[in-house]
Every structure is written in structure tokens, then in C-alpha cells.
Design a protein around this motif. Structure first.
Motif, mmCIF file in Angstrom:
data_model
loop_
_atom_site.group_PDB
_atom_site.id
_atom_site.type_symbol
_atom_site.label_atom_id
_atom_site.label_comp_id
_atom_site.label_asym_id
_atom_site.label_seq_id
_atom_site.Cartn_x
_atom_site.Cartn_y
_atom_site.Cartn_z
ATOM 1 N N SER A 186 47.850 33.998 42.348
ATOM 2 C CA SER A 186 48.752 34.313 41.242
ATOM 3 C C SER A 186 50.162 34.671 41.676
ATOM 4 C CB SER A 186 48.166 35.482 40.436
ATOM 5 O OG SER A 186 48.137 36.666 41.222
ATOM 6 N N GLY A 187 50.313 35.198 42.889
ATOM 7 C CA GLY A 187 51.626 35.633 43.341
ATOM 8 C C GLY A 187 52.040 36.972 42.772
ATOM 9 N N LYS A 188 51.110 37.688 42.136
ATOM 10 C CA LYS A 188 51.427 38.977 41.511
ATOM 11 C C LYS A 188 51.230 40.116 42.504
ATOM 12 C CE LYS A 188 49.969 37.391 36.920
ATOM 13 N NZ LYS A 188 49.023 37.631 35.799
ATOM 14 N N VAL A 189 52.166 41.082 42.460
ATOM 15 C CA VAL A 189 52.077 42.234 43.354
ATOM 16 C C VAL A 189 50.828 43.055 43.053
ATOM 17 C CG1 VAL A 189 53.245 44.352 44.091
ATOM 18 C CG2 VAL A 189 54.587 42.294 43.599
ATOM 19 N N GLY A 190 50.441 43.125 41.786
ATOM 20 C CA GLY A 190 49.281 43.921 41.396
ATOM 21 C C GLY A 190 47.975 43.406 41.948
ATOM 22 N N ASP A 191 47.940 42.127 42.380
ATOM 23 C CA ASP A 191 46.696 41.559 42.910
ATOM 24 C C ASP A 191 46.531 41.789 44.411
ATOM 25 O OD1 ASP A 191 46.020 40.652 40.435
ATOM 26 O OD2 ASP A 191 46.766 38.610 40.735
ATOM 27 N N ILE A 192 47.482 42.473 45.042
ATOM 28 C CA ILE A 192 47.407 42.671 46.492
ATOM 29 C C ILE A 192 46.160 43.471 46.868
ATOM 30 C CG2 ILE A 192 48.520 43.809 48.459
ATOM 31 C CD1 ILE A 192 51.205 43.084 47.233
ATOM 32 N N PHE A 193 45.819 44.470 46.054
ATOM 33 C CA PHE A 193 44.681 45.337 46.376
ATOM 34 C C PHE A 193 43.426 44.969 45.582
ATOM 35 C CE2 PHE A 193 48.552 47.792 47.206
ATOM 36 C CZ PHE A 193 48.351 48.117 48.534
ATOM 37 N N ASP A 194 43.353 43.731 45.116
ATOM 38 C CA ASP A 194 42.169 43.252 44.414
ATOM 39 C C ASP A 194 41.080 42.945 45.438
ATOM 40 O OD1 ASP A 194 40.222 41.825 43.023
ATOM 41 O OD2 ASP A 194 41.690 40.973 41.637
ATOM 42 N N LEU A 195 39.998 43.727 45.412
ATOM 43 C CA LEU A 195 38.939 43.558 46.404
ATOM 44 C C LEU A 195 38.190 42.249 46.233
ATOM 45 C CD1 LEU A 195 37.479 47.190 46.572
ATOM 46 C CD2 LEU A 195 39.160 46.093 48.055
ATOM 47 N N THR A 196 38.153 41.727 44.999
ATOM 48 C CA THR A 196 37.499 40.432 44.787
ATOM 49 C C THR A 196 38.248 39.322 45.511
ATOM 50 O OG1 THR A 196 36.713 41.160 42.622
ATOM 51 C CG2 THR A 196 36.711 38.795 43.055
ATOM 52 N N LEU A 197 39.579 39.353 45.411
ATOM 53 C CA LEU A 197 40.395 38.378 46.123
ATOM 54 C C LEU A 197 40.242 38.534 47.634
ATOM 55 C CD1 LEU A 197 43.727 38.327 44.057
ATOM 56 C CD2 LEU A 197 41.928 36.595 44.123
ATOM 57 N N LEU A 198 40.178 39.787 48.093
ATOM 58 C CA LEU A 198 39.991 40.024 49.526
ATOM 59 C C LEU A 198 38.669 39.452 50.004
ATOM 60 C CD1 LEU A 198 40.916 41.327 52.168
ATOM 61 C CD2 LEU A 198 39.877 43.469 51.396
ATOM 62 N N SER A 199 37.633 39.606 49.193
ATOM 63 C CA SER A 199 36.330 39.040 49.556
ATOM 64 C C SER A 199 36.410 37.515 49.645
ATOM 65 C CB SER A 199 35.282 39.456 48.522
ATOM 66 O OG SER A 199 34.036 38.855 48.792
ATOM 67 N N ASP A 200 37.140 36.893 48.727
ATOM 68 C CA ASP A 200 37.307 35.431 48.772
ATOM 69 C C ASP A 200 38.080 35.004 50.015
ATOM 70 O OD1 ASP A 200 35.972 35.277 46.362
ATOM 71 O OD2 ASP A 200 37.810 35.215 45.159
ATOM 72 N N VAL A 201 39.089 35.785 50.382
ATOM 73 C CA VAL A 201 39.903 35.457 51.555
ATOM 74 C C VAL A 201 39.062 35.485 52.824
ATOM 75 C CG1 VAL A 201 41.773 36.308 53.039
ATOM 76 C CG2 VAL A 201 42.098 36.182 50.570
#
Length: 665
Positions: free
Chosen positions: A213-228
Motif C-alpha cells: 500500500s505504501g502507507k506509513v500506518g502499515d509499517i507495523f502490521d504483523l500480518t504484512l511482516l508474516s507475509d514478508v
């Protein structure tokens, strides 16, 4: 000493921030290694019946998840099922709902290329006939914005940290083993480890938002971190952290047990062990870049990845050793000429490795001489080559100073480089104070006063020898203060002697200049690693043109333009179908330099056949979508080499007409 070096350090820091900010913020958003080469339906095409799916073909494999491809109807409503699937080699598709109405549809996609960079774009096709559309594609490119800038800066810090960590440790082990006891050298290497570790953690957190998304608020999203963590880049970053844990143990031994060893045989064995272990850790760290970025994709990956590891190690040994030498010349009490000579030979070997691996990488990433000037990657590479040439030139000057330093008389070398150890001064000061306190007060005071007056005549106030403690004082604090004062005086005197040596001063200036150029070079390299290689750009353009020609026989002409105003650069793509005598359909796509649709107020086209003195024949196309203009029934009266002129207006006052010849009919 700290007052002298501080301005230079601040200057280098400001240079680093300014250059990095200019390159990362001023550069276009990342144009990655993968490029869209074909689609079904084709870009700008008009189909009679609604397709069951939309397929996209890329120049290489990409990582794609559900929702990566979206299809929007003229009102902006999604008409795809959201489920993407792989249809063949580098081809991916998404199913469409049935019963779609006629009109112009917009396809948007956002994927991650095999070399870890995000790729996004959009195009349109029509069912039945073109229509107006309410869809407005944002100018925000994947990998841009605040998150993109932060990710780019973290990449820069990771490279800088790797260079300081590996290069500093290599300099100490190979050139200056006595340097393990120098606090300034210890701080430099530890700072490199901290920078690399912090930057790696930051990249792990930023990665999900950077490719999504490019959103600053998604930096600490643990779901995204798990995908990464399940991606190739995530695995490389985690591996880097594990290797850095081993690197921390290496640093602890290098500046701890190794520094305390006094037995030559034991120290030799430990040196060999540290060299082997350090090389394994350093090569592993370099491999985390080679296995996840440009070297891991394209042609000859089995050769390019080891070559990339060698390239990174050579950079670290050269520039990291240079940084350590700079710190030693400014902060260390002394450094032997033999150390500088030894590093000079190692640096020469590193430059030779850089040249060999760099030539191979340039050939692999460019593929042709025209890509040097015709692609962003080639232009950045030319800048990098120029900086390397400047750096080598300054290094040659440094070698001359090194030769003069090594040829200096021994007596002079001792006088200008030897320094009184601070610890020794501290130990003897208390004894001196005790002896001085045993003197009688009146006689001692007179002698001390006379000595002090005579000292003031010879030295400046900040370098005077401190007076002894008063008789009978027995004050431990006063003795400690005197020890510190004597140490400070000795340090100031040693610094003055070092600064008075023209050979050492000349070497310091040339090494400082090398470090300044290296800062700029590292920033350019960071941007270069995020830029689409020239070979990929040309192959994608050729594949796109070939696919378009085979499918429809249409003519496609790309004409760059620059209206001269702010945000006035772009590319006009004129497509003529079927490009024959008589009536033709014409599509004009106006794009920004990054390939994104360019929303401009007006476009005009004219055709001129100079050989027969026909024209100009004006055509005013209609706007149907952002950056997409079309006209039907464009009459070409005769076959020939027609000049196609496009007039582009980007504002009320900024306008330009550009043209290009093409065979029609």
C-alpha cells in the motif's frame, strides 16, 4: 583534537545526507527489473465481446497475490474475482464476472519482481466501443512516497554499515593489528555493525508497506511482516540478522581476547582463525544481497551471484579500510608508515577486483552500448564510473604521500608520529605529585611560581604543565586531577607534533577527499541497485513492439517530449491500426518518465508526407481516460515515410511539438 576533526566529520555527514536525500527523493520511483511485455486484451484494444479473463505477461517471473490485478469498469467498480493464477511462463491472469457492459475498462496491477523491487502500472481496453471512464489512476508509483524514501535510506545505511564493519575489521587484521586497542577504531567497527543491524530490522518492517500500500500506518502490521518472511527478500534479511549475530561474537573476540594476547604464537593462531571466520561471515553477508537482488535474476545467475559477492567484498575492503585509515590518521596517537603501505597494496588489489567484476556486471545489466545513454540505468552507471575514476585519481595522490612518508628519515618519523601514552602519564603523575608535596612550602612555592612564569612564556595557556599538589595536602582527588591535566597536556603536545608533519597532513587531506567522494559514490550505487537494468528495458520494449506487431499489424511510435516547464517531461506513444492506406484507428498514450499515465489538458497529431508534399493533415483525438486519447477514421491517402508530429500541452503556457518518421502502408 576533537575540535579539529569535528568540522570535517560534520561536513562529511552533511554531504552524506544531502547527496542521499537528493538521489533518493529526486529520483523517479523504482522502475524494477520486471516489465509488462504483453496483455490479453491488449492495451488500447477494442474487443467485440467481454473476455472471460485478463492475462498479463512480464519479462520475468513476479510474485503475485490475490488482489494484485484489478479490473475496473467505466464507473470505477471492480469486475474481477480477485483470484490470480499462473497461466504459463511469466503469464498471470484474473477471472472476470460475466455480463460486463460495453465501454472502457481499466486494468491496474502491482507485483514484486524477482529482484525484490515493486512493479505497478495500468492500461485500458474497451468492449464494444471506447467510452469515457471515471477511473483516475494515481500518480503514486509502487515503492515511492515516504515509505519508499525510508526504505531507500535504510538500504543506504545497510551498505554503509557493511562497508564499515567488514572493511574496518579487515584493515585491523591485515594491516594494523595494534589498532585493536584504539578506541576510535573500535567505535567505527561497532558503529558499522549497529548501522547494518538497525537498517536490516527497519527494512523488514518497511518491506510489507513498501511493496504494497505504501502507507506509513502499515509499517507495523504483523500480518504484512508474516507475509514478508515467506518471500525471498524476507529470507535474505533474516539470514543477514543471523550472520550479524555471529558478527557480534567476532567483534567481541577481535577487540577483547585478541587485543589482550601477548604471546606471538597464540596471537598468530588467533589471527588465522579470525581471518577465516571473518571471511565466512563477510561473504555470507554479501551473499544476502546477491541472492535477492539484480544478480539473482536475468542471464548467467550461476556466475553473476559469486561475482556480485566478490564485488561487494572488494568495495568493503577498499572503502571500509579507507574510512579506518582516515580515523587512525586523525585520532590515533601514531600510525606506522608500514601500515599505510600495506593498506595501499591491498586497496590496489581491491580496485583491480572491482574493475574486473564491474565490467562483467555492466555487460550483463546493459547488453548494448546504446543502453549507456538511452536508459536510466546506463546514465547512472556512467556517473558511477566517473566517480570511481575520480576516486582512483585521488588514491594515486594518496599513494604518493604514502611513498614520501615511508622515505622520511627515521628520526623525523619518530619525532612527528610518536606519542606519549596517556596511561603511562596517568600512572606517573601521582608519584610526581607526592614528591612535589614533600618540598617546603615557601621555597617550593617560589620555585613553582618561577617555573610557571617561565612555562607561560614558552607555551600557550592550554598546554602548560599543571602545578604539583600543595605540600602536605595528601588529597587523592587533587592528584587525580593533576593526572588528567598532565594527560591532556601530553595529548595536545602530541597532536601539535603530528599536525606539524607536512607528510602526515598531506596524506590526511587526500584520504579525507577520498572519503568524501566515496560517500557520493555509495549513494549513487544505492539508487543504481533500485533501477531497472538497461538490458531489461530494451528487451521489454522489443517484446512489447513485437507482440503488438504480430497481434494486429499496428504501428507504434514512441516520441519523447519536454515542454520545458515544471513536470513537463514525458513520452507520447502513437499507435495506428492497421497502419495502411485508408481509414485507421489511432490511439495516443501520454506517459510520465516512470511509465505512469500523464494527465495533460491537450494533445494534437498531424501527418506529413514530405516526399509528395502532402500535409500536414491534422487530427484532434478525443480523451477517453487518463493519458489515453483516441481517434477513428484517420485517413492516410498514400503509402510512404510519414512524419508524425505530436503537439503536447502540459499547462496553460507549456507546450511543445515533437515528431518522428514512420513507414505507413
Amino acid at each position: 583534537m576533537s575540535q579539529t576533526i569535528a568540522p570535517r566529520v560534520r561536513t562529511l555527514l552533511l554531504l552524506l545526507l544531502a547527496v542521499t536525500g537528493a538521489l533518493l527523493a529526486g529520483s523517479a520511483p523504482v522502475s524494477a527489473h520486471a516489465a509488462l511485455t504483453a496483455s490479453d486484451p491488449q492495451q488500447g484494444s477494442v474487443v467485440k465481446e467481454a473476455p472471460a479473463q485478463v492475462s498479463l505477461t512480464f519479462s520475468e517471473g513476479v510474485a503475485m497475490s490475490d488482489g494484485s490485478v484489478r479490473v475496473l469498469d467505466p464507473k470505477g467498480k471492480r469486475v474481477d474475482t480477485g483470484k490470480t493464477s499462473e497461466q504459463g511462463t511469466n503469464t498471470y491472469s484474473v477471472k472476470l464476472h460475466s455480463g460486463l457492459p460495453d465501454g472502457t475498462f481499466t486494468v491496474t496491477y502491482q507485483v514484486v519482481s524477482a529482484d525484490s523491487h515493486p512493479v505497478s502500472g495500468a492500461f485500458t481496453f474497451s468492449i464494444g466501443a471506447p467510452s469515457t471512464t471515471s477511473v483516475s489512476v494515481s500518480d503514486q508509483e509502487a515503492g515511492g512516497g515516504v515509505v519508499g524514501w525510508l526504505y531507500g535510506f535504510a538500504r543506504y545505511l545497510s551498505y554503509a554499515g557493511f562497508i564499515l564493519l567488514v572493511g574496518g575489521a579487515a584493515f585491523v587484521l591485515a594491516c594494523w593489528q595494534r589498532g585493536t586497542g584504539e578506541r576510535s577504531v573500535q567505535r567505527l567497527v561497532v558503529s558499522g555493525w549497529l548501522a547494518l543491524t538497525g537498517a536490516t530490522l527497519a527494512m523488514l518492517l518497511l518491506r510489507g508497506s513498501y511493496t504494497g500500500s505504501g502507507k506509513v500506518g502499515d509499517i507495523f502490521d504483523l500480518t504484512l511482516l508474516s507475509d514478508v518472511l515467506q518471500t525471498k527478500t524476507g529470507a535474505a534479511l533474516v539470514s543477514r540478522l543471523l550472520l550479524l549475530a555471529a558478527g557480534a561474537l567476532f567483534i567481541a573476540v577481535l577487540f577483547g581476547a585478541y587485543e589482550k594476547r601477548e604471546d606471538d604464537e597464540e596471537k598468530g593462531d588467533l589471527t588465522f582463525g579470525l581471518a577465516i571466520g571473518g571471511f565466512v561471515v563477510a561473504a555470507g553477508l554479501a551473499a544476502t544481497w546477491a541472492m535477492a537482488e539484480h544478480a539473482s535474476t536475468g542471464i548467467q545467475t550461476g556466475i553473476s551471484m559469486p561475482v556480485d559477492v566478490l564485488h561487494l567484498l572488494a568495495v568493503a575492503v577498499w572503502l571500509g579500510g579507507l574510512s579506518t585509515l582516515l580515523v587512525a590518521l586523525y585520532r590515533a596517537p601514531s600510525i606506522e608508515p608500514a601500515v599505510v603501505r600495506r593498506f595501499s597494496r591491498i586497496a590496489f588489489g581491491s580496485v583491480a577486483v572491482l574493475a574486473a567484476t564491474g565490467i562483467y556486471q555492466s555487460w550483463r545489466q546493459l547488453g548494448s552500448w546504446s543502453a549507456f545513454t538511452g536508459t536510466s540505468y546506463g546514465q547512472l552507471l556512467l556517473v558511477k564510473i566517473g566517480l570511481v575514476v575520480v576516486l582512483v585519481g585521488i588514491a594515486w595522490i594518496s599513494r604518493r604521500w604514502t611513498a614520501r612518508l615511508s622515505q622520511a628519515p627515521a628520526a623525523k618519523a619518530v619525532k612527528t608520529s610518536a606519542a606519549t601514552p596517556v596511561k603511562a602519564t596517568a600512572k606517573t603523575s601521582a608519584k610526581a605529585s607526592a614528591k612535589a608535596s614533600a618540598k617546603t612550602s615557601a621555597k617550593a612555592s617560589a620555585k613553582t611560581s618561577a617555573a610557571t612564569s617561565e612555562e607561560e612564556d614558552r607555551e600557550s595557556e592550554d598546554e602548560k604543565e599543571p602545578a604539583a599538589a600543595p605540600a602536605g595536602s595528601g588529597d587523592g582527588k587533587r592528584a587525580t586531577q593533576l593526572a588528567r591535566q598532565r594527560a591532556a597536556v601530553a595529548t595536545a603536545r602530541d597532536k601539535r607534533l603530528r599536525d606539524a608533519d607536512p607528510l602526515r597532513s598531506g596524506l590526511r587531506r587526500s584520504v579525507l577527499a577520498e572519503a568524501g567522494v566515496a560517500v557520493v559514490l555509495l549513494a549513487v550505487t544505492t539508487v543504481l541497485t533500485s533501477t531497472e537494468p538497461g538490458r531489461t528495458v530494451e528487451e521489454a520494449e522489443a517484446a512489447t513492439a513485437a507482440t503488438s506487431q504480430e497481434a494486429t499489424g499496428a504501428l507504434a511510435v514512441d516520441i519523447p517530449f519536454d515542454t520545458g516547464g515544471k513536470d513537463g517531461k514525458g513520452l507520447a506513444r502513437v499507435e495506428i491500426d492497421p497502419a495502411r492506406v485508408g481509414g485507421n484507428d489511432m490511439h495516443v498514450y501520454v506517459q510520465r518518465p516512470n511509465g505512469k499515465a500523464f494527465d495533460i489538458p491537450e494533445v494534437k497529431v498531424s501527418f506529413t508526407l514530405k516526399a509528395k508534399d502532402i500535409g500536414p493533415l491534422p487530427v484532434v483525438p478525443d480523451r477517453i481516460a487518463t493519458g489515453h486519447w483516441t481517434a477513428s477514421g484517420v485517413q492516410i491517402p498514400m503509402a510512404g515515410n510519414w512524419a508524425i508530429a505530436v503537439t503536447v500541452r502540459t499547462s496553460d503556457i507549456d507546450q511543445v511539438t515533437v515528431d518522428k518518421n514512420a513507414q505507413i502502408g
